[in-house]
Design an enzyme around this catalytic site. Sequence first.
Site, PDB file in Angstrom:
ATOM      1  N   THR A 160     -10.514   3.782  -4.643  1.00  0.00           N
ATOM      2  CA  THR A 160     -11.246   3.634  -3.399  1.00  0.00           C
ATOM      3  C   THR A 160     -12.400   4.615  -3.451  1.00  0.00           C
ATOM      4  OG1 THR A 160     -11.101   3.568  -0.981  1.00  0.00           O
ATOM      5  CG2 THR A 160      -9.773   5.254  -2.094  1.00  0.00           C
ATOM      6  N   GLU A 196     -12.071  -1.928  -8.379  1.00  0.00           N
ATOM      7  CA  GLU A 196     -12.117  -2.348  -6.970  1.00  0.00           C
ATOM      8  C   GLU A 196     -11.834  -3.839  -6.816  1.00  0.00           C
ATOM      9  OE1 GLU A 196     -12.483  -0.900  -4.070  1.00  0.00           O
ATOM     10  OE2 GLU A 196     -13.592   0.971  -4.307  1.00  0.00           O
ATOM     11  N   LYS A 224      -6.495  -3.534  -7.185  1.00  0.00           N
ATOM     12  CA  LYS A 224      -7.413  -2.512  -6.664  1.00  0.00           C
ATOM     13  C   LYS A 224      -6.763  -1.166  -6.913  1.00  0.00           C
ATOM     14  CE  LYS A 224      -9.526  -0.875  -2.335  1.00  0.00           C
ATOM     15  NZ  LYS A 224     -10.836  -0.520  -2.859  1.00  0.00           N
TER      16      LYS A 224
END
EC number: 3.5.1.135
Length: 103
Positions: free
Chosen positions: A24, A74, A21
């Site tokens: 954000t 993500e 990841k």
Amino acid sequence: MQPNDITFSQRFQDDILAGRKTITIRDESESHFKTGDVLRVGRFEDDGYFCTIEVTATSTVTLDTLTEKHAEQENMTLTELIKVIADIYPGQTQFYVIEFKCL
């Protein structure tokens, strides 16, 4: 103890630490982060510190301009990403992408 600068749901901790990841997506309340910022990261649930990240880029996005690349960054599918964002920020359409790397 120093306060954390940004928090993530605990379910994302392992993906962040493993580099799976790398972005954000946040609302306007967290649109102030800039490229080069070094941030202490905590878990949303208990505010426990788990890493430090550096912001590598920022941009804006809307729900209808999210792409497969955003989803990959993500570590989820595009359908999952759109649902997660819509669930976290109901009724909102303008978002801020924060790209980062763990230090």
